[in-house]
Design an enzyme around this catalytic site. Structure first.
Site, PDB file in Angstrom:
ATOM      1  N   LYS A  81       0.937  -1.091  -0.218  1.00  0.00           N
ATOM      2  CA  LYS A  81      -0.055  -0.022   0.226  1.00  0.00           C
ATOM      3  C   LYS A  81       0.819   1.471  -0.127  1.00  0.00           C
ATOM      4  O   LYS A  81       1.931   1.305   0.787  1.00  0.00           O
ATOM      5  CB  LYS A  81      -0.683   0.183   1.110  1.00  0.00           C
ATOM      6  CG  LYS A  81      -1.820   1.196   1.349  1.00  0.00           C
ATOM      7  CD  LYS A  81      -2.849   0.705   2.325  1.00  0.00           C
ATOM      8  CE  LYS A  81      -3.917   2.165   2.589  1.00  0.00           C
ATOM      9  NZ  LYS A  81      -4.741   2.043   3.590  1.00  0.00           N
ATOM     10  N   SER A 156      -9.902   2.278   2.574  1.00  0.00           N
ATOM     11  CA  SER A 156      -8.969   2.971   1.787  1.00  0.00           C
ATOM     12  C   SER A 156      -7.835   2.222   1.060  1.00  0.00           C
ATOM     13  O   SER A 156      -7.310   2.553   0.197  1.00  0.00           O
ATOM     14  CB  SER A 156      -8.254   4.093   2.555  1.00  0.00           C
ATOM     15  OG  SER A 156      -7.146   3.425   3.695  1.00  0.00           O
ATOM     16  N   SER A 180     -10.365  -0.164   6.933  1.00  0.00           N
ATOM     17  CA  SER A 180      -9.690   0.035   5.519  1.00  0.00           C
ATOM     18  C   SER A 180      -9.021  -1.183   5.209  1.00  0.00           C
ATOM     19  O   SER A 180      -8.652  -1.317   3.951  1.00  0.00           O
ATOM     20  CB  SER A 180      -8.880   1.046   5.466  1.00  0.00           C
ATOM     21  OG  SER A 180      -9.340   2.312   5.402  1.00  0.00           O
TER      22      SER A 180
HETATM   23  N1  GLN Z   1     -13.450   4.718   5.827  1.00  0.00           N
HETATM   24  C1  GLN Z   1     -13.016   5.144   7.028  1.00  0.00           C
HETATM   25  C2  GLN Z   1     -12.437   6.623   6.875  1.00  0.00           C
HETATM   26  O1  GLN Z   1     -12.756   7.268   5.839  1.00  0.00           O
HETATM   27  C3  GLN Z   1     -11.887   4.472   7.524  1.00  0.00           C
HETATM   28  C4  GLN Z   1     -10.620   4.738   6.702  1.00  0.00           C
HETATM   29  C5  GLN Z   1      -9.288   3.544   7.156  1.00  0.00           C
HETATM   30  O2  GLN Z   1      -9.514   2.684   7.924  1.00  0.00           O
HETATM   31  N2  GLN Z   1      -8.209   4.353   6.994  1.00  0.00           N
HETATM   32  O3  GLN Z   1     -11.801   7.043   7.659  1.00  0.00           O
END
Ligand code: GLN
Length: 499
Positions: A81, A156, A180
């Site tokens: 990532k 994400s 995410s």
């Molecule tokens: N979808 C959540 C956010 O937008 C979690 C994102 C994540 O786990 N990095 O913050």
């Protein structure tokens, strides 16, 4: 050897082929690189590739194998990532702010894979600064869900999820602040694990909300995740929240039978808001666990409904502080034209950050401001404690908790971009785990029909007690011995979702 099949093999199968010298790491890496060349222009899972660097690592791995100096991951191509600093690689975190940034050092996770002799295939696309649930906030464009190109892969860690699902890597890394790893794993049909907070070092992992951020594996199966965890986990003095615990073998409980396992089903996870077809898949998975000898207990996590509001106070608060470092001075985007220092800060940040990141910085700054700190930030911290306490009570009654990982299957690109609250609800079942610091995973459990008749992957979530990753991986592995949802892969040339 049919080169296509290789991309579907488990890490153990690949390791066997490498170590018995039936294939070389260079050949294997070239197979993945060719597949990336063919499909990535459409899917957009990778945002940085460097064939020379990747193949040099594969050659070094072959030399290690020849010398008999191997680990289970030596020679295996892994996607990283783009939140992890990797020396000499672009490291953008999905943002224009870091579009030109080349990391001068390795994150702990990257150096762990390096020492194991794994091959870095490239950096994967992600929501900007890991803020999002659909990968649509990336400066580098969205990622297509390999099961249905008109849908999002989740976020994400959308690039990593799509890369694993499309077999554009053997396995990948992700990070999970509020869901995410698990939500994209659910939407793309793969196995992903968010470890207990502090088990994987955050050194060199670009910070979003430091008290929640945790890295973990995204792979085809629980066994693959266990092998990845053996590389990723471990104490690192460069992260002050890294836990100094004895080294653990995450494969140790894979073969534990499930007879007598107590599975808690929180009633709040099956309430309003859950897609009915997703609910049916989860029920079928629970029935399978009953057949494996597990006992089902209804439990309650009464503060579940507060987890999203609490998260959207705490995560933006921490983000507004973490992201203050991007000021255009030392690194990152600097505006081409400005009048004085303040103007340079303002223009650089206005140009470098996208809309969702700006929204979070505004919310975070607001809840931390003198007049509102007690009403919002402090209150949210207090509720965070109650949410964690719910789990403490629950684990007095059961060994693991199960439910859906996400409320729906993959949704269409563009469907939720203009409605941040609808987007935030994607993490309704995952966020409380982060707030409590607990480990959670998503495991492929079947397919659900969408409104327009597509069959799309559904993930079963397994939440464990602190440091219970090995048992959770065993619970998932036993299920994967009697089901083959985790072996299903999309047809990239006709991605309509399986019929
Ligand atoms: N979808 C959540 C956010 O937008 C979690 C994102 C994540 O786990 N990095 O913050």
């Amino acid at each position: 050897m049919n080169q296509i099949d290789l991309t579907h093999f488990s890490l153990r199968q690949i390791a066997e082929l490498l170590q018995s010298k039936k294939i070389s790491s260079v050949e294997l890496t070239q197979t993945f690189l060719a597949r990336i060349k063919q499909y990535n222009p459409n899917i957009n899972a990778y945002i940085a590739l460097d064939e020379d660097k990747t193949l040099a690592q594969a050659q070094a791995a072959d030399a290690r194998i020849a010398a008999g100096n191997v680990t289970p991951l030596t020679g295996i191509p892994i996607a990283q990532k783009d939140i992890f600093c990797a020396k000499g690689w672009p490291t953008t975190c999905g943002s224009k702010m870091l579009a030109e940034f080349i990391a001068p050092y390795d994150a702990h996770v990257i150096s762990q894979f390096d020492s194991a002799g794994a091959v870095n295939l490239g950096k994967t696309n992600m929501d900007e600064f890991a803020m999002g649930s659909s990968n649509e906030t990336s400066y580098f464009g969205g990622v297509k869900n390999p099961w249905s190109y008109d849908r999002v892969p989740g976020g994400s860690s959308g690039g990593s999820a799509a890369a694993v699902a499309a077999r554009l890597c053997a396995a990948a890394t992700g990070t999970d602040t509020g869901g995410s790893i698990r939500q994209p794993a659910s939407l793309c049909g793969l196995t992903g694990l968010k470890p207990t907070y502090g088990v994987v070092s955050r050194y060199g992992m670009i910070a979003f909300a430091s008290s929640l951020d945790q890295a973990g594996p995204m792979a085809k199966s629980a066994e693959d995740c266990a092998l990845m965890m053996n590389v990723m986990a471990g104490f690192d003095e460069r992260d002050s929240t890294s836990l100094d615990r004895a080294k653990e073998d995450y494969c140790k409980d894979l073969h534990q039978p499930l007879r007598g396992l107590k599975i808690g089903l929180p009633k709040e996870f099956f309430a309003q808001g859950l897609d009915a077809n997703v609910g049916k898949v989860i029920e079928a998975a629970i029935s399978q666990y009953k057949k494996l000898g597990a006992d089902i207990i209804e439990i309650s996590l009464p503060n579940t409904g507060l987890s999203i509001p609490v998260y959207y106070v705490l995560a933006p608060a921490e983000a507004s502080s973490n992201l203050s470092r991007y000021d255009g001075v030392r690194y990152g985007h600097r505006s081409a034209e400005y009048s004085d220092l303040m103007d340079m800060y303002c223009k650089s940040r206005a140009e470098g950050f996208g809309a969702e990141v700006k929204r979070r910085i505004l919310i975070g700054t607001y809840v931390l401001s003198a007049g509102y700190y007690d009403a919002y930030y402090l209150k949210a911290q207090q509720i965070r404690r109650l949410i964690a306490q719910d789990f403490v009570e629950a684990f007095k009654q059961c060994d693991v908790i199960m439910g859906p990982a996400a409320p729906s299957t993959a949704f269409k690109a563009g469907e939720k971009v203009d409605d941040p609250v609808a987007m935030y609800l994607q993490d309704i079942y995952t966020i409380s785990t982060n707030l409590a610091g607990l480990p959670g995973m998503s495991v492929p459990a079947g397919f659900a029909q969408s409104d327009d008749g597509k069959s799309l992957p559904v993930g079963l979530q397994i939440i464990g007690n602190y440091f219970d990753e090995a048992r959770m991986l065993g619970v998932a592995h036993q299920y994967q011995q009697v089901t083959d949802w985790h072996k299903q892969a999309p047809n990239l040339d006709m991605p309509e979702g399986i019929a």
